[in-house]
Each structure stands twice: as C-alpha cells, then as structure tokens.
Design a protein around this motif. Structure first.
Motif, short mmCIF file in Angstrom:
data_model
loop_
_atom_site.label_atom_id
_atom_site.label_comp_id
_atom_site.label_asym_id
_atom_site.label_seq_id
_atom_site.Cartn_x
_atom_site.Cartn_y
_atom_site.Cartn_z
N GLU A 188 52.70 -7.24 35.41
CA GLU A 188 51.73 -6.54 34.58
C GLU A 188 52.38 -5.98 33.32
O GLU A 188 51.84 -6.09 32.21
CB GLU A 188 51.08 -5.42 35.38
N LEU A 189 53.58 -5.39 33.49
CA LEU A 189 54.27 -4.83 32.33
C LEU A 189 54.75 -5.93 31.39
O LEU A 189 54.67 -5.79 30.16
CB LEU A 189 55.45 -3.97 32.80
N ILE A 190 55.21 -7.03 31.95
CA ILE A 190 55.61 -8.17 31.12
C ILE A 190 54.44 -8.64 30.27
O ILE A 190 54.58 -8.91 29.07
CB ILE A 190 56.16 -9.31 31.99
N ASP A 191 53.27 -8.73 30.86
CA ASP A 191 52.09 -9.19 30.12
C ASP A 191 51.75 -8.24 28.98
O ASP A 191 51.37 -8.67 27.88
CB ASP A 191 50.89 -9.32 31.07
N LYS A 192 51.88 -6.93 29.23
CA LYS A 192 51.61 -5.94 28.18
C LYS A 192 52.56 -6.13 27.00
O LYS A 192 52.14 -6.14 25.83
CB LYS A 192 51.76 -4.51 28.74
N PHE A 193 53.84 -6.28 27.30
CA PHE A 193 54.82 -6.42 26.22
C PHE A 193 54.71 -7.78 25.53
O PHE A 193 54.94 -7.89 24.32
CB PHE A 193 56.23 -6.19 26.76
N ALA A 194 54.37 -8.80 26.30
CA ALA A 194 54.25 -10.14 25.70
C ALA A 194 53.19 -10.16 24.61
O ALA A 194 53.32 -10.87 23.60
CB ALA A 194 53.93 -11.16 26.78
N GLU A 195 52.15 -9.38 24.82
CA GLU A 195 51.07 -9.33 23.83
C GLU A 195 51.47 -8.57 22.58
O GLU A 195 51.15 -8.99 21.46
CB GLU A 195 49.83 -8.69 24.47
N LEU A 196 52.19 -7.47 22.76
CA LEU A 196 52.52 -6.61 21.62
C LEU A 196 53.86 -6.95 20.98
O LEU A 196 54.01 -6.92 19.75
CB LEU A 196 52.52 -5.16 22.09
N TYR A 197 54.86 -7.29 21.83
CA TYR A 197 56.20 -7.60 21.34
C TYR A 197 56.68 -8.91 21.99
O TYR A 197 57.48 -8.89 22.94
CB TYR A 197 57.17 -6.47 21.70
N PRO A 198 56.22 -10.04 21.52
CA PRO A 198 56.54 -11.32 22.17
C PRO A 198 58.03 -11.59 22.32
O PRO A 198 58.46 -12.18 23.32
CB PRO A 198 55.89 -12.35 21.25
N ALA A 199 58.84 -11.13 21.36
CA ALA A 199 60.27 -11.40 21.41
C ALA A 199 60.97 -10.65 22.52
O ALA A 199 62.14 -10.93 22.83
CB ALA A 199 60.92 -11.06 20.07
N SER A 200 60.28 -9.70 23.15
CA SER A 200 60.93 -8.87 24.17
C SER A 200 60.86 -9.47 25.57
O SER A 200 61.46 -8.92 26.50
CB SER A 200 60.29 -7.48 24.20
N VAL A 201 60.15 -10.58 25.74
CA VAL A 201 60.00 -11.17 27.07
C VAL A 201 60.57 -12.58 27.10
O VAL A 201 60.56 -13.29 26.09
CB VAL A 201 58.54 -11.18 27.53
N ARG A 202 61.05 -12.97 28.27
CA ARG A 202 61.57 -14.31 28.47
C ARG A 202 60.53 -15.12 29.23
O ARG A 202 60.15 -14.73 30.35
CB ARG A 202 62.88 -14.28 29.26
N PRO A 203 60.04 -16.21 28.66
CA PRO A 203 59.03 -17.02 29.34
C PRO A 203 59.47 -17.40 30.75
O PRO A 203 60.62 -17.81 30.96
CB PRO A 203 58.90 -18.25 28.44
N GLY A 204 58.54 -17.22 31.70
CA GLY A 204 58.84 -17.61 33.08
C GLY A 204 59.65 -16.62 33.87
O GLY A 204 60.06 -16.90 34.99
#
Length: 263
Positions: A188-204
C-alpha cells in the motif's frame, strides 16, 4: 562546498562541514557517555536514556562545533513525523521562548535565520536533511510520512522565502538513513509513493528509496539537482557508526543532524 568530510574532534565524529559560516554535521554514535543500549553518543531525550548523559552528549557535540557558548539557545523539537516547520529569526530570548513552545507541540523541521542558535534533530533510520543558504539554514527530519508530505521541499521554500533568495542558490545535504536497497514497506505504501514520487520505488519490489523522493521534493521546490548531495551512508548496515531502529530491534539511541550559524 558540495562534498562532506568525516571530521573527528575530541572523540566526536561527524560527517559534515564544521568550518563554514553555517557549521553542520551528521553525528556518529561514538564519543559519548551513554551506557548500552544507548551507547554512547545518544542525543535523544525520549528513548529512556539518563537525561544527564544526554545533556553531556549534546554539550560535547556543541563543543565539536565550537558552539558551547550558545548551549542555552539550543533548539530540539518534539518530532512527530509531520510536516510542521518552525522558523526562528533572532536569538532574542523572548522569541526563542515562543519557538520552544511551538516546537514542544510538534515540529519536524526548523528554519533558522539567527546566528548563535544551534538546531538539533534526532534520527535512527529516518532521513536527516540540512539545507544551507548564505544567511540561514534548515534542519529537517524526514521519515516516510514527512517525505510523502514533501517536508524537505517545504523547508527549502520557506528558507528561500525568508532569505528572499532564489531556491537554486541553496545547497541540501541528505544524511545517513536506511537506504532504498534496505527499506521494505507495505504494498500500500509503495503504491502511494509510486504515484507521487515514481523514482522512489523499484518496479516489482516493496523497496522504498526515501532519499529519491526527498531529492524530487527539493528539486520541485527549486533547489538545483546538482546542489543536492546524498552521503549514501546506511544506518541499518552501519550500526557501528549510527543508530538503527530496525537494526537494533527498536531499542537504541539517536544520532543527530546539528547546525549553527556563526556571527
């Protein structure tokens, strides 16, 4: 000065710039008087350590900054993982009293335009950020909640506004923290950050890079990309140098981000 050096003075080690007009550093955990599990330079007064030990540790840090004479002006906020930013304009006792009341109710960043007023925030995995201008600075505590709220960018905008300067003239330094390769969070937290700060998450993956999000918020605030420096130091894998809430099972001291502007 973009790069930071590790400096040791009288047993106190910091990564920072202790000799500029704004002297600042990210402290290490050694050189203090606290007993385990807080050993030894614990700067946090809220973790169960002996208050006298914490006071002595803070004095030693200010001594390493050549700022002991300003000890009575030290500001240490009650950090609440929010995005409240306090501002201090002068070292006037009345103003400092008002600021202390404000930060006791909760603040996670202080913008300081006053010389002779040290600012200390405490950490054990969350991200410390110090932002430097020609005539002022900000010290920021950015956990995941503060990072998502963009507290670093907010502090940079406020500092630039108070100084009436272009945010592009500011320099920002990201201190030791739990790194993006180590910080696993909920989907859930990954999804929140992926929307606002895409560079902060690693796909998968569920790995969250808080420093990437902080960098993005600073750049969005107008700080130059080339003026944001990340020490890249890990708290989780570097518990010989820093405290880690995750790495030490939730019971540990706190290292600090500290800054003071000289007259």
């Amino acid at each position: 000065m973009r790069s930071l050096a590790r400096v040791e003075r009288d047993g106190i080690a910091m990564v920072g710039n202790l000799d500029g007009r704004v002297a600042f550093g990210f402290t290490e955990r050694t050189g203090g008087v606290s007993e385990p599990p807080y050993g030894s330079l614990n700067l946090g007064a809220h973790v169960g350590d002996d208050p006298a030990a914490v006071a002595e540790n803070r004095r030693r840090v200010l001594a390493a900054l050549d700022a002991v004479e300003y000890s009575c002006n030290l500001l240490v906020p009650n950090q609440v993982h929010g995005d409240e930013v306090a501002v201090v304009h002068t070292a006037d006792a009345e103003e400092l009293g008002h600021v202390r009341t404000q930060i006791s109710e909760g603040a996670d960043a202080i913008v300081c335009l006053a010389s002779g007023v040290p600012v200390l925030l405490c950490f054990a995995d969350c991200v410390p950020v110090v932002i430097i201008g020609e005539h002022g600075f900000a010290v920021v505590h950015s956990g995941w909640k503060g990072t998502y709220a963009g507290i670093a960018g907010k502090a940079a905008r406020m500092l630039a506004g108070e100084l009436s300067c272009d945010p592009a003239t500011l320099k920002a330094y990201i201190g030791p923290h739990i790194l993006g390769s180590e910080y696993e969070v909920s989907a859930e937290l990954i999804d929140k950050f992926a929307e606002l700060y895409p560079a902060s998450v690693r796909p998968g993956s569920r790995l969250l890079d808080l420093s990437a999000a902080i960098r993005a918020s600073l750049v969005e605030a107008g700080v130059g990309e080339q003026s944001v420096f990340d020490t890249g130091l890990s708290t989780l894998s570097g518990t010989d140098r820093f405290y880690s809430y995750r790495g030490e099972g939730g019971t540990c001291g706190r290292h600090g981000a500290v800054a003071v502007m000289r007259p």
